[in-house]
Design a protein around this motif. Structure first.
Motif, PDB file in Angstrom:
ATOM      1  N   ILE A  86       0.839  -1.209   0.000  1.00 51.83           N
ATOM      2  CA  ILE A  86       0.000   0.000   0.000  1.00 51.83           C
ATOM      3  C   ILE A  86       0.869   1.252   0.000  1.00 51.83           C
ATOM      4  O   ILE A  86       0.627   2.202  -0.760  1.00 51.83           O
ATOM      5  CB  ILE A  86      -0.947  -0.011   1.220  1.00 51.83           C
ATOM      6  N   ASP A  87       1.900   1.267   0.844  1.00 52.19           N
ATOM      7  CA  ASP A  87       2.729   2.463   0.973  1.00 52.19           C
ATOM      8  C   ASP A  87       3.536   2.732  -0.298  1.00 52.19           C
ATOM      9  O   ASP A  87       3.772   3.899  -0.647  1.00 52.19           O
ATOM     10  CB  ASP A  87       3.665   2.309   2.166  1.00 52.19           C
ATOM     11  N   LEU A  88       3.957   1.671  -0.976  1.00 50.19           N
ATOM     12  CA  LEU A  88       4.711   1.849  -2.218  1.00 50.19           C
ATOM     13  C   LEU A  88       3.807   2.073  -3.429  1.00 50.19           C
ATOM     14  O   LEU A  88       4.301   2.267  -4.534  1.00 50.19           O
ATOM     15  CB  LEU A  88       5.602   0.620  -2.470  1.00 50.19           C
ATOM     16  N   ARG A  89       2.480   2.000  -3.198  1.00 47.67           N
ATOM     17  CA  ARG A  89       1.485   2.225  -4.256  1.00 47.67           C
ATOM     18  C   ARG A  89       1.651   1.228  -5.403  1.00 47.67           C
ATOM     19  O   ARG A  89       1.662   1.587  -6.573  1.00 47.67           O
ATOM     20  CB  ARG A  89       1.579   3.653  -4.792  1.00 47.67           C
ATOM     21  N   ILE A  90       1.773  -0.021  -4.998  1.00 54.40           N
ATOM     22  CA  ILE A  90       1.865  -1.108  -5.976  1.00 54.40           C
ATOM     23  C   ILE A  90       0.501  -1.768  -6.052  1.00 54.40           C
ATOM     24  O   ILE A  90       0.064  -2.431  -5.113  1.00 54.40           O
ATOM     25  CB  ILE A  90       2.946  -2.123  -5.568  1.00 54.40           C
TER      26      ILE A  90
END
Length: 572
Positions: free
Chosen positions: A49-53
């Motif tokens: 989620i944090d890396l927007r994958i």
């Protein structure tokens, strides 16, 4: 004490245990292990989620992928003579590096194994040497040796060879500790020296394992050679890095495709040789090794052995097709080593300044320092850890079903087994560096490209490990369930997977370790994380920053290793 005996002919109800009907809570260690695994999965989800994958990111990159394909097509293949020269250079580096690691690992493994050690201090020292070799990244070693020897072949041979000792030495020591102690004890009782015990009672038993590990390390070193090309090691990797640096993607992808084909061929050849070794090992076990008997016979009838007469016994084995094949293989290996030494030019390399130059080179790397960018390094390290967790989670989601269908005892038919085994083999042959370069061009610089590249690579390696673990389970419970009419899925989830669950968890944790290390290196080509600072520090000659990055990465990997060991202990 009030006891009652049963009267003849009177039926009594069976005693009901006191805890019957009560809820049975799992053991505390099981709860702790499950909570830790859930926490690791949660870290993987948070990283994604944090890396927007997500799927949207991949879909948005479709136009970039189409543009990239149009940009590189048609591929610009170099002349055949140049391809042959660079492929030969790469194979020479990999062969010599693997041979160096094997030569160094054998005495270390003998000293590190509990059943062949001389002293406990020597055993711990050998184990520490193996761990240190595994800790120092091969890229960092290559940077040091390139500075000392210059661009060429020798830095790659030394870097890959010394780093490989960390894996080869550990597996060799484990193989020695698992042998049958009987032959060595028989030799000791017959008065054989320590050297004779090793030559006749240890090495023949572990030779197939030694060769199989060496072949597996050869596969790994071939992929590593692509990464080392970015820091000045000659071969296909260096040609590929120079092509991408000039933005000549058609030529760079052509070199990447050549490396991919080479990895596939080597993987196939290595798998074929390993299967042949396993067949020879099984036949050797059926016929019982006669090396110990031969040595004892030599010591008991020395005159007959040294002066054979009409009634003497033959100690050496007779010539057969198998023995002739071994000599042919040995001769081909020696010829390949000579060709690598002569053709690669490794013997012509010269050091800069001798021992003084080496000490001066190492002095640049100590003490470690941040060069005023400690906060940026910590942020980049966090991204590297997130890439490792996210890639492992994605890889596990893909590898568990793929690896299950690649297991003979799980696949519904032989065709499905071959398709998934072949797919895993093809994915394993793709160097993560090549995938990262292509994905960086498609999705752009940053952690998304590095995560996707590592996730694809994890699918291949983890899928194979899971398939092998499932094939090694006891078939009895599955057959019992199948006999009661259970479906294929019921047999898989109730009998096959539970037996292999501990191995699957262990292999996944091992993949997490591998991905965190690889994420550091993929940053060199724009895959995000601390690898970018590693490359920049090398180019600006801020070697104290290289040392700090190495120590930071080692700390993370050490924590992961200790966590994995603790979890494996809980799951036993």
């Amino acid at each position: 004490m009030n006891t009652k005996t049963a009267e003849p002919g009177v039926a009594h109800e069976p005693r009901v245990p006191r805890n019957a009907g009560r809820l049975r809570f799992p053991a505390p260690r099981t709860v702790l292990a499950a909570a830790t695994l859930l926490a690791l999965v949660g870290l993987g989800i948070w990283s994604l989620i944090d890396l927007r994958i997500n799927i949207a990111t991949v879909v948005d990159s479709y136009s970039n992928a189409s543009s990239f394909v149009r940009r590189i097509w048609p591929l610009e293949f170099p002349p055949v003579s140049e391809v042959a020269r660079q492929v030969g250079m790469t194979l020479s580096v990999v062969l010599l590096a693997t041979l160096l690691s094997v030569v160094l690992s054998i005495p270390l493994a003998v000293a590190a194994a509990a059943n062949t050690k001389r002293t406990e201090f020597g055993r711990m020292s050998a184990r520490a040497t193996i761990v240190v070799a595994r800790v120092v990244p091969d890229v960092v070693m290559a940077i040091i040796f390139v500075r000392f020897f210059g661009l060429g072949v020798l830095p790659g041979v030394l870097a890959m060879g010394l780093h490989s000792v960390g894996m080869v030495g550990k597996l060799y020591a484990d193989a020695i500790e698992q042998i049958d102690p009987g032959p060595r004890e028989a030799l000791r009782a017959a008065g054989a020296s320590r050297a004779q015990q090793l030559v006749a009672g240890v090495f023949p038993l572990v030779l197939p394992s030694f060769v199989a590990v060496g072949l597996h390390r050869f596969d790994i070193n071939l992929r590593v050679s692509a990464i080392l090309g970015f820091v000045g090691v000659a071969g296909v990797g260096m040609e590929m890095s120079e092509a991408f640096a000039r933005l000549n993607f058609a030529l760079g992808v052509a070199w990447a495709l050549i490396l991919l084909v080479l990895c596939l061929l080597v993987e196939w050849l290595s798998a074929t040789l390993r299967r042949a070794l396993l067949r020879d090992e099984s036949s050797r076990k059926r016929t019982k090794p006669n090396a110990v008997t031969a040595l004892i016979a030599r010591r008991s009838v020395p005159m007959a052995a040294s002066h054979p007469g009409p009634g003497s016994r033959q100690v050496s084995p007779p010539w057969s097709l198998k023995r002739l094949r071994r000599y042919i293989y040995g001769s081909l290996c020696m010829a390949a080593v000579v060709w690598a030494l002569v053709g690669s030019g490794v013997l012509e390399s010269e050091a800069r300044g001798g021992l003084t130059g080496l000490l001066t080179t190492l002095d640049h790397f100590w003490p470690p320092g941040a060069a005023g960018a400690f906060d940026e390094l910590m942020a980049a390290l966090q991204i590297t850890i997130q890439i490792g967790f996210a890639a492992t989670l994605l890889g596990a989601v893909l590898a568990i079903p793929a690896g299950s269908l690649a297991a003979r005892n799980v696949a519904p038919n032989h065709r499905v087994y071959l398709v998934f085994r072949g797919g895993i083999l093809a994915v394993r042959a793709m160097p993560e560096l090549v995938l990262a370069i292509v994905l960086v061009v498609i999705v752009g610089l940053g952690p998304v490209a590095g995560t996707l590249a590592l996730a694809i690579g994890a699918t291949g390696l983890l899928g194979k490990l899971i398939a092998d673990s499932l094939e090694e389970v006891d078939p009895g419970p599955a057959e019992a369930l199948r006999a009661t009419g259970a479906s294929r899925l019921q047999v898989y989830f109730a009998a096959t997977l539970p037996q292999a669950l501990a191995a699957v968890v262990g292999n996944t944790l091992y993949q997490l370790d591998v991905n965190v290390r690889a994420a550091t290196l993929l940053g060199i080509v724009g895959g995000g994380g601390i690898g970018f600072f590693l490359l920049q520090s090398t180019r600006t000659r801020e070697y104290e920053v290289v040392t700090l990055i190495m120590l930071m990465t080692f700390a993370v990997v050490l924590v992961l290793e200790l966590t994995a060991m603790w979890l494996r202990r809980l799951l036993r």
